[in-house]
Design an enzyme around this catalytic site. Structure first.
Site, mmCIF file in Angstrom:
data_model
loop_
_atom_site.group_PDB
_atom_site.id
_atom_site.type_symbol
_atom_site.label_atom_id
_atom_site.label_comp_id
_atom_site.label_asym_id
_atom_site.label_seq_id
_atom_site.Cartn_x
_atom_site.Cartn_y
_atom_site.Cartn_z
ATOM 1 N N ASP A 43 -56.792 -110.334 -79.129
ATOM 2 C CA ASP A 43 -56.791 -111.775 -79.427
ATOM 3 C C ASP A 43 -57.612 -112.535 -78.389
ATOM 4 O O ASP A 43 -58.377 -113.451 -78.719
ATOM 5 C CB ASP A 43 -55.357 -112.325 -79.541
ATOM 6 N N TYR A 92 -57.079 -97.693 -91.206
ATOM 7 C CA TYR A 92 -57.805 -97.516 -92.472
ATOM 8 C C TYR A 92 -57.682 -96.094 -93.015
ATOM 9 O O TYR A 92 -57.993 -95.840 -94.171
ATOM 10 C CB TYR A 92 -59.289 -97.868 -92.310
ATOM 11 N N ASP A 129 -68.035 -108.179 -86.821
ATOM 12 C CA ASP A 129 -68.498 -109.261 -87.712
ATOM 13 C C ASP A 129 -68.566 -110.586 -86.960
ATOM 14 O O ASP A 129 -69.489 -111.379 -87.155
ATOM 15 C CB ASP A 129 -67.567 -109.412 -88.925
ATOM 16 N N ASP A 179 -63.859 -103.628 -86.696
ATOM 17 C CA ASP A 179 -64.339 -104.185 -87.964
ATOM 18 C C ASP A 179 -64.438 -105.703 -87.839
ATOM 19 O O ASP A 179 -65.454 -106.335 -88.159
ATOM 20 C CB ASP A 179 -63.323 -103.783 -89.058
#
Ligand code: NAD
Length: 362
Positions: free
Chosen positions: A227, A146, A255, A251
Site C-alpha cells: 500500500d 492467480y 500498470d 500486476d
C-alpha cells in the site's frame, strides 16, 4: 555472435511494429558484426485463421528451440472479431498463456522510464519528477493468487468464494536472484514489496529475499508494504531502481508505473526463466483501431528488442546504442501520433523505425 530468434508478429499492429524492430536488429547485426537468424511463427488470431488453434505444436517447438522470442502483440477487437466467438481455449490469448507456461517464463520485467522529452505526458506534478525516473518492475509470473486453488461453494445458504495464495521458498528464491542480478546491471538497489504485516506468504517472501540479499553485499535492499509502494510511485517515483514483487501486487503496480510514464507506445517488457532465455514484447496490445495505417508507435517493441540483447545475449553496448538512438530521435523532435506534441514533427511507424536506424549510425 550468432543467435536464433523466433519471431511472432501477431495481430493488429503487431506485424508493423515487429518489422521495425527487426529493421533495427538488422542494423545492429551489421554494425556490430553479429548474426541473427529469425524464424517466423504464428500465434494468436493469425494462427487461428491459418491452423485453427492459437498456438500450434510446431510453432511451440520452434519457440522452444530458439534462444529468444520476439513478440508483437496478439488479439483483435474483442467486441467485433469472430475470434472472440470461439471457446476460451481457442481464443488468441490462450496462445499467449500457453507459450508463457510451456516456456517456463516466471519473471516479468517491465521498465518504467520517463523520457524528459515526453515529461508533459506524465500525470505527476513536474516538481516531483524533475530529472525523470527510471525503474524496473520485476513481477513473479507463475505463482501466487492467480495460480492457487479456487472455489465457489454454497455455505449456510449463501455463496462463498475462495482463492488460495501460496508461494514456496524456491519460487521466491529464483526470482529474487534474478532481481538482484538485474539490479547489478542498473543502480544496485532492490525494493522488495509485500504485505508482511498481514500475509504469511509475504513473511516468507521477506525471509527468502533477505537470505538472497546476503550474497549481494553491493546491492542495497529495502522492504516496502504494497500500500505504501502504491503511494510512493506517485509521490516519489525517483527513489526506485528495481521493484521486486509477487504476481498480483506486480500486476497492479506495473500498470500504475506505466501510467505515470504517460505513453503506452513506449513501454517494453520481458518474461524470463532461470537461464538466459526470454520472450520480449511491448506492454501494449494489438491496437486494432489503428492497424495497417502506419500510425503505430514501434518504440516499445524496439525497446523490447534492446532488452533481448541485454538480458538474453549480454550485448549491453548494443542495447545501450538502441536506447540512445531512440533518445536522440525524440530529442530531434520526431513523434508518432500517440506521443505527438505541438512543435514536433509527426512521423509514421515506418519512418520512426528508419530514423532510429539512421541514428544508430553505420
Ligand atoms: P491496446 O493496448 O491494444 O490499445 C489501447 C489504446 O492504445 C488504443 O487506442 C491503441 O490505439 C493505443 N495503442 C496501443 N499501442 C499503441 C502503439 N504502439 N502506438 C500507438 N497507439 C497505441 O489495448 P486494447 O485495445 O484493450 O486491446 C486490443 C487487443 O490487444 C485485445 O484483443 C487485447 O486482448 C489485446 N492485448 C494483447 C496483449 C498482448 O499481446 N500481450 C496485451 C494487451 C492487450
Amino acid at each position: 555472435m550468432k543467435a536464433n530468434i523466433a519471431v511472432i508478429k501477431g495481430d493488429g499492429i503487431g506485424p508493423e511494429i515487429v518489422d521495425e524492430a527487426m529493421k533495427v536488429l538488422r542494423a545492429i547485426e551489421k554494425k556490430y558484426n553479429h548474426q541473427f537468424d529469425f524464424t517466423q511463427i504464428l500465434m494468436g488470431g493469425a494462427s487461428i485463421d491459418a491452423c485453427g488453434v492459437p498456438l500450434s505444436d510446431e510453432a511451440l517447438a520452434i519457440a522452444k528451440k530458439s534462444d529468444a522470442v520476439l513478440l508483437g502483440s496478439i488479439g483483435g477487437d474483442t467486441n467485433t472479431s469472430p475470434w472472440y466467438q470461439l471457446p476460451p481455449e481457442l481464443r488468441p490469448e490462450a496462445g499467449l498463456l500457453k507459450i508463457r507456461k510451456e516456456l517456463g517464463l516466471f519473471a516479468n520485467l517491465r521498465p518504467a522510464y520517463l523520457y524528459e522529452q515526453l515529461a508533459d505526458a506524465c500525470p505527476i506534478k513536474p516538481e516531483l519528477i524533475k530529472g525523470g525516473f527510471d525503474m524496473m518492475i520485476m513481477r513473479e509470473l507463475t505463482g501466487g493468487l492467480y495460480f492457487g486453488q479456487r472455489s465457489t461453494e454454497m455455505e449456510d445458504g449463501q455463496l462463498v468464494a475462495r482463492d488460495a495464495m501460496s508461494y514456496s521458498e524456491s519460487e521466491i528464491r529464483r526470482i529474487a536472484y534474478r532481481a538482484f542480478d538485474i539490479a547489478r546491471l542498473r543502480r544496485n538497489k532492490v525494493t522488495s514489496v509485500d504485505k508482511a504485516n498481514v500475509l504469511d506468504t509475504s513473511r516468507l517472501w521477506r525471509k527468502v529475499v533477505n537470505e538472497v540479499a546476503v550474497e549481494y553485499p553491493d546491492v542495497s535492499l529495502e522492504h516496502m508494504l504494497v500500500d505504501n509502494c502504491a503511494m510512493q510511485l506517485v509521490k516519489n517515483p525517483q527513489q526506485f531502481d528495481v521493484i521486486l514483487t509477487e504476481n498480483m501486487f506486480g500486476d497492479i503496480l506495473s500498470d500504475e508505473a506505466s501510467m505515470i510514464t504517460g505513453s503506452i507506445g513506449m513501454l517494453s517488457s520481458a518474461s524470463l526463466r532461470e537461464d538466459k532465455f526470454g520472450m520480449y514484447e511491448p506492454s501494449h496490445g494489438s491496437a486494432p483501431d489503428i492497424a495497417s495505417m502506419d500510425k503505430a508507435n514501434p518504440i516499445a517493441t524496439i525497446l523490447s528488442a534492446a532488452m533481448m540483447l541485454r538480458y538474453t545475449f549480454n550485448l549491453v553496448d548494443e542495447a545501450a546504442a538502441i536506447e540512445k538512438a531512440i533518445y536522440d530521435v525524440l530529442e530531434q523532435g520526431y513523434r508518432t501520433v500517440d506521443i505527438f506534441a505541438p512543435g514536433c514533427q509527426q512521423v509514421g511507424c515506418r519512418q520512426m523505425g528508419d530514423l532510429i536506424v539512421e541514428n544508430l549510425g553505420d
